[in-house]
Write a protein that holds these residues in place. Structure first.
Motif, PDB file in Angstrom:
ATOM      1  N   LEU A 111       8.327  -0.241  79.869  1.00  0.00           N
ATOM      2  CA  LEU A 111       7.296   0.780  80.020  1.00  0.00           C
ATOM      3  C   LEU A 111       5.923   0.117  80.002  1.00  0.00           C
ATOM      4  O   LEU A 111       5.655  -0.798  79.229  1.00  0.00           O
ATOM      5  CB  LEU A 111       7.405   1.809  78.893  1.00  0.00           C
ATOM      6  CG  LEU A 111       8.737   2.546  78.802  1.00  0.00           C
ATOM      7  CD1 LEU A 111       8.737   3.490  77.611  1.00  0.00           C
ATOM      8  CD2 LEU A 111       9.039   3.299  80.083  1.00  0.00           C
ATOM      9  N   GLY A 112       5.055   0.579  80.872  1.00  0.00           N
ATOM     10  CA  GLY A 112       3.724  -0.005  80.952  1.00  0.00           C
ATOM     11  C   GLY A 112       3.633  -1.207  81.863  1.00  0.00           C
ATOM     12  O   GLY A 112       2.567  -1.798  82.008  1.00  0.00           O
ATOM     13  N   THR A 113       4.763  -1.580  82.489  1.00  0.00           N
ATOM     14  CA  THR A 113       4.753  -2.692  83.436  1.00  0.00           C
ATOM     15  C   THR A 113       4.683  -2.141  84.861  1.00  0.00           C
ATOM     16  O   THR A 113       4.721  -0.939  85.095  1.00  0.00           O
ATOM     17  CB  THR A 113       6.017  -3.556  83.282  1.00  0.00           C
ATOM     18  OG1 THR A 113       7.154  -2.813  83.774  1.00  0.00           O
ATOM     19  CG2 THR A 113       6.255  -3.926  81.828  1.00  0.00           C
ATOM     20  N   ASP A 114       4.638  -3.048  85.835  1.00  0.00           N
ATOM     21  CA  ASP A 114       4.612  -2.635  87.233  1.00  0.00           C
ATOM     22  C   ASP A 114       5.940  -2.049  87.687  1.00  0.00           C
ATOM     23  O   ASP A 114       6.046  -1.561  88.816  1.00  0.00           O
ATOM     24  CB  ASP A 114       4.252  -3.827  88.128  1.00  0.00           C
ATOM     25  CG  ASP A 114       2.790  -4.227  87.996  1.00  0.00           C
ATOM     26  OD1 ASP A 114       1.993  -3.385  87.526  1.00  0.00           O
ATOM     27  OD2 ASP A 114       2.448  -5.369  88.348  1.00  0.00           O
ATOM     28  N   ALA A 115       6.949  -2.071  86.819  1.00  0.00           N
ATOM     29  CA  ALA A 115       8.249  -1.505  87.172  1.00  0.00           C
ATOM     30  C   ALA A 115       8.292   0.006  87.018  1.00  0.00           C
ATOM     31  O   ALA A 115       9.312   0.623  87.320  1.00  0.00           O
ATOM     32  CB  ALA A 115       9.344  -2.130  86.305  1.00  0.00           C
TER      33      ALA A 115
END
Length: 529
Positions: free
Chosen positions: A60-64
């Motif tokens: 969570l919070g990543t570019d994913a």
């Protein structure tokens, strides 16, 4: 083998490379004469970054993920609620907490009763079974040999076991298989984990299909508008790559937030709303973006006084165990045990309660002390909200208003759920491993409990319903998944769901896509079946 040019006409364009899109691309491309283009706005995710089950929350919070947020919610004290969703090949299946629930037969029979012919329990069960490679093998409720591995949590934590024992001490049933004949009670979580490794739709469906020369996959390619010749969809405009054309159909599988957004950007939706943004109306469909609903959740917390928690999942021992043999806490979902419980007479659950061995402050902020959060989820919400355009700019996220707890029945249900969970933690089994409650306090009165519900209310990230199927004037697609009054345009994702299932939405999403592949092929190429 030659690969078709991505600029030449395809038979189908699938918009969205999440769970539904990967399933559709794989199934449609099984016909070697059928050329398929799969468009995904996000990246091709690094398998090494997403395959460890115990690290799912770190994604969570990543570019994913898309980092969507709701508008301010009155039911949450004016707070905005995070609604992250998968962004990249595999979508949610590459970043979620891996839980596999089929839903309850009453869910799907309710769809059929509301006008979604062909979507009752006996209609959808074959597609759920077709998707599964279940550890229990082939049977009345499960499949064997399908693309998606389903297994039970292993190496159960002592506190996870105590949670099930506590349910027994309250007189609740224990189910050996909450996706089987007994779908209420306490039991062990079933997950998409194969030999300690995440098993996403990329692993199960897309990677085998990508060897086919008739399938093209384009990542980093957001769709910005559907192209039409009159009222017939002919292709998709994309950001940076220009148009792509389709002979048989355009299939939207971008999810309950972005599928209605793309429709509205293309002139399909509530006419007055489109006019506000200067978008010419192709089809006045007021149901586009309406009927948004989700599973709301509250997060009561108790300290753990004995045994390991998820805080121990990243110590040297846990990391070595996972590296050597893919076992230990990193090889399991975040919540190993849970309960599915009714609030009224009957055998269908209204509450889902996870035993998560990670304490969280309101707002899902992790604690740095050993604790358990009883993630208390309302499976049968009555509140309904909407998705609307923020602007005519396709690169702007949509305006999302789930309208949590606007129907008082939802707050009442969560009150009952909180009472039940507090009683659960007074049983001998859980009192042996936990201390007095942290949130809400053990001596909280009803006013303080209601304040806790407001302050801790959040989402378990299951938005659905914004392009619901059915025959009525407020629906968007037929039960065959055609968009009303348009041609060669289909939707196959959680947006078509009329009423949210009593389940995490991953398995129902795959089922919808499996069934959609058959429905769409039959309509556009009837001799292929």
């Amino acid at each position: 083998m030659s690969t078709p040019s991505s600029s030449s006409p395809f038979d189908y364009i699938v918009v969205g490379g999440g769970a539904a899109g990967c399933v559709l691309a794989a199934r449609l491309s099984q016909d070697p004469a059928c050329r398929v283009l799969l468009l995904e706005a996000g990246p091709e995710l690094d398998p090494a970054a997403v395959r460890t089950p115990g690290t799912a929350l770190q994604l969570l919070g990543t570019d994913a993920v898309y980092r969507d947020r709701t508008v301010a919610q009155d039911g949450a004290g004016g707070r905005v609620i995070d609604l992250p969703s998968g962004r990249g090949l595999g979508g949610g299946s590459s970043v979620n907490t891996l839980t596999w629930f089929q839903g309850h037969p009453q869910d799907y029979d309710g769809w059929r009763a509301a006008g979604a012919e062909g979507w009752g329990w006996e209609d959808v069960l074959p597609y759920l079974r077709r998707a599964e490679h279940h550890i229990l093998g082939d049977g009345p409720f499960h499949g064997a040999g399908g693309p998606m591995t389903v297994d039970f949590a292993r190496d159960l934590n002592p506190s996870s076991i105590a949670f099930v024992q506590a349910g027994e001490q309250l007189g609740a049933p224990v189910s050996q298989d909450l996706n089987g004949a007994e779908r209420t009670g306490f039991g062990v979580t079933q997950s998409n984990i194969r030999n300690g490794v995440r098993h996403s739709v990329v692993d199960g469906y897309l990677r085998p299909a990508r060897t086919r020369p008739n399938l093209v996959v384009r990542t980093g390619t957001p769709a910005t508008r559907i192209l039409f010749d009159g009222r017939t969809a002919t292709g998709v405009e994309t950001a940076g790559s220009g148009p792509a054309t389709a002979r048989r159909g355009v299939i939207l599988s971008a999810g309950a937030l972005r599928t209605p957004q793309l429709l509205m950007l293309s002139g399909i939706g509530p006419a007055a709303h489109l006019a506000e943004h200067g978008i010419p109306v192709l089809a006045d469909l007021p149901g586009v973006g309406s009927n948004l609903h989700d599973h709301p959740m509250i997060t009561p917390v108790w300290p753990i006084t004995s045994g390991p928690t998820l805080l121990d999942a990243f110590d040297d021992h846990a990391q070595t165990a996972y590296r050597l043999i893919h076992r230990g806490p990193q090889a399991s979902a975040a919540a190993q045990t849970l309960a599915m419980l009714p609030l009224r007479d009957g055998d269908a659950p209204d509450l889902q309660i996870y035993c998560s061995l990670l304490g969280v402050e309101p707002g899902l902020i992790p604690m740095d002390r050993p604790a358990v959060t009883a993630l208390t989820v309302l499976l049968t919400p009555a509140s309904r909200g909407s998705v609307r355009l923020r602007s005519a700019d396709p690169h702007q996220p949509p305006l999302v208003d789930p309208a949590y707890l606007t129907d008082d029945r939802d707050r009442t249900a969560l009150r009952h759920g909180l009472d039940l969970v507090r009683a659960l933690f007074q049983t001998p089994a859980l009192k042996a491993v936990t201390g007095p409650a942290l949130h809400p306090s053990p001596d909280a009165d009803q006013t303080e409990l209601d304040t806790f519900i407001t302050q801790s209310l959040t989402s378990i990230w299951h938005p659905v319903g914004t392009c619901r199927m059915g025959p009525g004037p407020d629906t968007v697609v037929t039960p065959q998944l055609n968009v009303h009054n348009l041609h060669h345009l289909y939707i196959a994702d959680t947006s078509v769901i009329p009423t949210i299932p009593r389940a995490n939405t991953h398995a129902p999403t795959i089922m919808i896509a499996e069934k959609a592949a058959d429905l769409i092929t039959t309509q556009t190429h009837p001799h292929a079946q």
